[in-house]
Design a protein around this motif. Structure first.
Motif, PDB file in Angstrom:
ATOM      1  N   LEU A 121      -3.039   3.201   7.477  1.00 29.21           N
ATOM      2  CA  LEU A 121      -3.956   2.641   7.922  1.00 29.21           C
ATOM      3  C   LEU A 121      -4.694   1.548   7.003  1.00 29.21           C
ATOM      4  CD1 LEU A 121      -6.222   2.239   9.988  1.00 29.21           C
ATOM      5  CD2 LEU A 121      -7.554   4.129   9.170  1.00 29.21           C
ATOM      6  N   TYR A 122      -4.467   1.779   5.680  1.00 28.51           N
ATOM      7  CA  TYR A 122      -4.903   0.992   4.523  1.00 28.51           C
ATOM      8  C   TYR A 122      -4.261  -0.367   4.590  1.00 28.51           C
ATOM      9  CZ  TYR A 122      -7.694   0.185   0.246  1.00 28.51           C
ATOM     10  OH  TYR A 122      -8.425  -0.117  -0.761  1.00 28.51           O
ATOM     11  N   ASP A 123      -2.937  -0.150   4.906  1.00 33.17           N
ATOM     12  CA  ASP A 123      -1.948  -1.249   5.002  1.00 33.17           C
ATOM     13  C   ASP A 123      -2.566  -1.974   6.168  1.00 33.17           C
ATOM     14  OD1 ASP A 123       0.654  -2.679   4.593  1.00 33.17           O
ATOM     15  OD2 ASP A 123       0.630  -2.138   6.678  1.00 33.17           O
ATOM     16  N   CYS A 182       0.894  -1.207  -0.003  1.00 29.77           N
ATOM     17  CA  CYS A 182       0.031  -0.064   0.000  1.00 29.77           C
ATOM     18  C   CYS A 182       0.775   1.328   0.030  1.00 29.77           C
ATOM     19  CB  CYS A 182      -0.939   0.136   1.301  1.00 29.77           C
ATOM     20  SG  CYS A 182      -1.908  -1.651   1.581  1.00 29.77           S
ATOM     21  N   TYR A 183       0.685   2.088  -0.891  1.00 29.01           N
ATOM     22  CA  TYR A 183       1.569   3.211  -1.281  1.00 29.01           C
ATOM     23  C   TYR A 183       0.807   4.496  -0.960  1.00 29.01           C
ATOM     24  CZ  TYR A 183       4.453  -0.561  -3.465  1.00 29.01           C
ATOM     25  OH  TYR A 183       4.992  -1.447  -3.918  1.00 29.01           O
ATOM     26  N   PRO A 184       1.294   5.492  -0.606  1.00 26.67           N
ATOM     27  CA  PRO A 184       0.536   6.779  -0.728  1.00 26.67           C
ATOM     28  C   PRO A 184       0.500   7.327  -2.166  1.00 26.67           C
ATOM     29  CG  PRO A 184       2.492   6.833   0.800  1.00 26.67           C
ATOM     30  CD  PRO A 184       2.638   5.740   0.388  1.00 26.67           C
ATOM     31  N   ARG A 231      -1.651  -6.096   7.698  1.00 25.27           N
ATOM     32  CA  ARG A 231      -1.132  -6.092   9.203  1.00 25.27           C
ATOM     33  C   ARG A 231      -2.185  -6.850  10.212  1.00 25.27           C
ATOM     34  NH1 ARG A 231      -0.715  -1.366  11.402  1.00 25.27           N
ATOM     35  NH2 ARG A 231      -1.183  -0.147   9.476  1.00 25.27           N
ATOM     36  N   LEU A 232      -3.502  -6.845   9.987  1.00 21.47           N
ATOM     37  CA  LEU A 232      -4.421  -7.325  10.602  1.00 21.47           C
ATOM     38  C   LEU A 232      -4.118  -8.850  10.765  1.00 21.47           C
ATOM     39  CD1 LEU A 232      -7.360  -6.964  12.065  1.00 21.47           C
ATOM     40  CD2 LEU A 232      -8.222  -7.579   9.935  1.00 21.47           C
ATOM     41  N   TYR A 233      -3.601  -9.315   9.625  1.00 20.71           N
ATOM     42  CA  TYR A 233      -3.382 -10.661   9.514  1.00 20.71           C
ATOM     43  C   TYR A 233      -1.881 -11.206   9.964  1.00 20.71           C
ATOM     44  CZ  TYR A 233      -7.713  -9.885   7.190  1.00 20.71           C
ATOM     45  OH  TYR A 233      -9.096  -9.406   6.879  1.00 20.71           O
TER      46      TYR A 233
END
Length: 505
Positions: free
Chosen positions: A306-308, A291-293, A313-315
């Motif tokens: 946050l998207y990342d 996920c890149y800005p 990262r959630l997983y």
């Protein structure tokens, strides 16, 4: 739930952008074909003369690997499939109903009303498919086991006829010198368990552990590598946020409780394997997206972070660090169903030590300051898929950098094309060759930079039922003529055979 989360979960653009590995968004058509999209597709060369099994790379020197990029000795070159997408035989030998049987038979849920009832008929043609794998030179084959084929209702006694099919498959792989890699869950939850609450019901995780134990004991050490849950993120996003995968819900609060229970099921199955005393290795299969800005603003950097968190990262954090990322928990809110659903000891179970991590890479995301995503690269026939080979390097090196030297395997990487069978009996999919070449080169660069990558699997071995897209998209190395079930290795299959033979590019 924050405004960013609401925008992220409910934006129509996200409907396609968050589609999982083999679960594209609902919009029809491609923005560009792979052949046109991939820069440097110099291998195109037009139709190639040859026999009914496709173009032979020996007649086209541009397809031959040049040997400049060699992988480590013993590297596991493979291909991947999943049960519902290829097996068919939906009502045979004691198999029960799955959520995908129900979903695909519901009018309006899949393109053209397609179902997996027959698919590629692999259940009846597995021996011929094994011979195809041998002829390709595969060293590893990643497949999935159908839970409702083992337990029709998801609980109780094992259906021996279903287990015997996988025993024959595994034995056939060994006879041909191919290492089996079995996935326990690739989305085909028994419908009876869905009727009892599905993955929203904590009990489903424990039923999964019982099923996993039965499979471990039934197939024993004949399977050296086990994968637990395939792409929990895709079940969460496509099945519970947007509703275009089974079970077809749109409930953000339920979605992240489902994420927790899928992770719990993973951890419980890891412990179940350990309890058998098996020497088999085990880990999850996660589709990871860098996920890149989208620009240089601080807002875009924060939103991409946050998207990342939701994408990766959630997983990763829960499995490899024993905690959920604080920014995601804060964004969901202290009263979210995920936060309330975590019981004492759950994260210790989820973070039970694994032997390897399966990474599936298809696309990057570029995130704007308000949490939306934009397209920066050409797309494949699946318009959610941006073609960006460097993303493969970035995600592999990021996992090693952030989580340590856990052994990695790439278990899915590929693209769909509108492949056609030519009059001379060949399928010239030059765009797929270019895609695979560029992504394999990116994987090699990651290995050279210290990533402990053990194997690479193309998605997919065969053209198959592509979830909500039915049979409109072809992802395989091998063309399937569905009316006759004839198999035709594509030009990419012959090219990949030479890559395996050369152990690199």
């Amino acid at each position: 739930m924050s405004m960013l989360t609401r925008r992220r979960l409910l934006s129509p653009a996200e409907l396609s952008a968050t589609a999982g590995t083999t679960g594209p968004g609902p919009r029809a058509g491609a923005l560009a074909t792979a052949g046109a999209a991939i820069a440097g597709a110099a291998t195109a060369g037009g139709p190639v003369a040859g026999g009914g099994t496709g173009a032979d790379p020996d007649t086209d020197p541009t397809d031959r690997p040049r040997g400049a990029l060699r992988f480590p000795t013993g590297f596991g070159w493979g291909a991947a499939t999943s049960a519902y997408q290829i097996e068919g035989a939906a009502k045979e030998d004691g198999r029960g109903e799955s959520v995908w049987d129900t979903f695909s038979r519901t009018p309006g849920r899949t393109r053209n009303g397609d179902t997996g009832d027959v698919a590629a008929d692999h259940y009846h043609r597995y021996a011929d498919d094994l011979d195809l794998m041998r002829d390709l030179g595969l060293r590893s084959y990643r497949f999935s086991i159908s839970w409702p084929r083992i337990q029709a209702d998801g609980t109780g006694a094992v259906n021996q006829r279903g287990l015997d099919f996988y025993r024959r498959l595994v034995d056939g792989l060994h006879e041909r010198g191919i290492s089996p890699m079995a996935t326990l869950f690739h989305w085909d939850l028994p419908q009876a368990l869905q009727d009892a609450g599905g993955w929203e019901n904590r009990d489903t995780a424990y039923r999964f552990a019982e099923y996993a134990d039965a499979v471990f004991r039934g197939l024993g050490d004949q399977v050296p590598v086990w994968l637990t849950i395939n792409e929990p993120k895709t079940v969460v996003q496509n099945g519970y946020l947007f509703g275009h995968h089974a079970p077809g819900f749109q409930d953000p609060q339920a979605a992240y409780l489902v994420a927790h229970h899928l992770q719990l099921a993973h951890g419980l199955s890891v412990r179940a394997l350990r309890a058998t005393g098996s020497a088999g290795r085990i880990g999850p299969a996660l589709n990871l997206h860098p996920c890149y800005p989208a620009d240089g603003s601080p807002e875009a950097a924060r939103a991409a972070r946050l998207y990342d968190g939701y994408e990766n990262r959630l997983y990763l954090d829960s499995i490899l660090k024993g905690s959920y990322p604080a920014d995601v928990l804060d964004d969901l809110g202290a009263d979210s169903r995920l936060a309330r659903g975590v019981a004492d000891g759950d994260l210790e179970i989820i973070s039970s030590p694994i032997d390897l991590l399966a990474v599936q890479y298809y696309t990057p995301y570029y995130v704007t300051g308000d949490g939306a995503t934009v397209t920066r690269w050409p797309t494949s026939q699946a318009d959610w898929q941006q073609i960006y080979p460097d993303g493969m390097y970035d995600i592999l090196t990021r996992v090693t950098r952030d989580y340590g030297p856990v052994p990695l395997t790439v278990t899915e990487n590929g693209l769909p094309q509108a492949d056609t069978l030519s009059a001379d009996g060949t399928v010239d999919d030059a765009g797929r060759i270019s895609f695979l070449r560029d992504h394999i080169a990116a994987a090699h660069r990651a290995v050279s930079d210290g990533v402990p990558l053990e194997s690479y699997h193309v998605w997919s071995l065969l053209d198959n039922f592509e979830w909500a897209e039915g049979y409109d998209q072809r992802w395989g190395l091998v063309y399937v003529d569905y009316p006759t079930q004839r198999r035709v290795p594509k030009r990419s299959a012959h090219w990949y055979r030479e890559v395996i033979r050369a152990n690199g590019l």
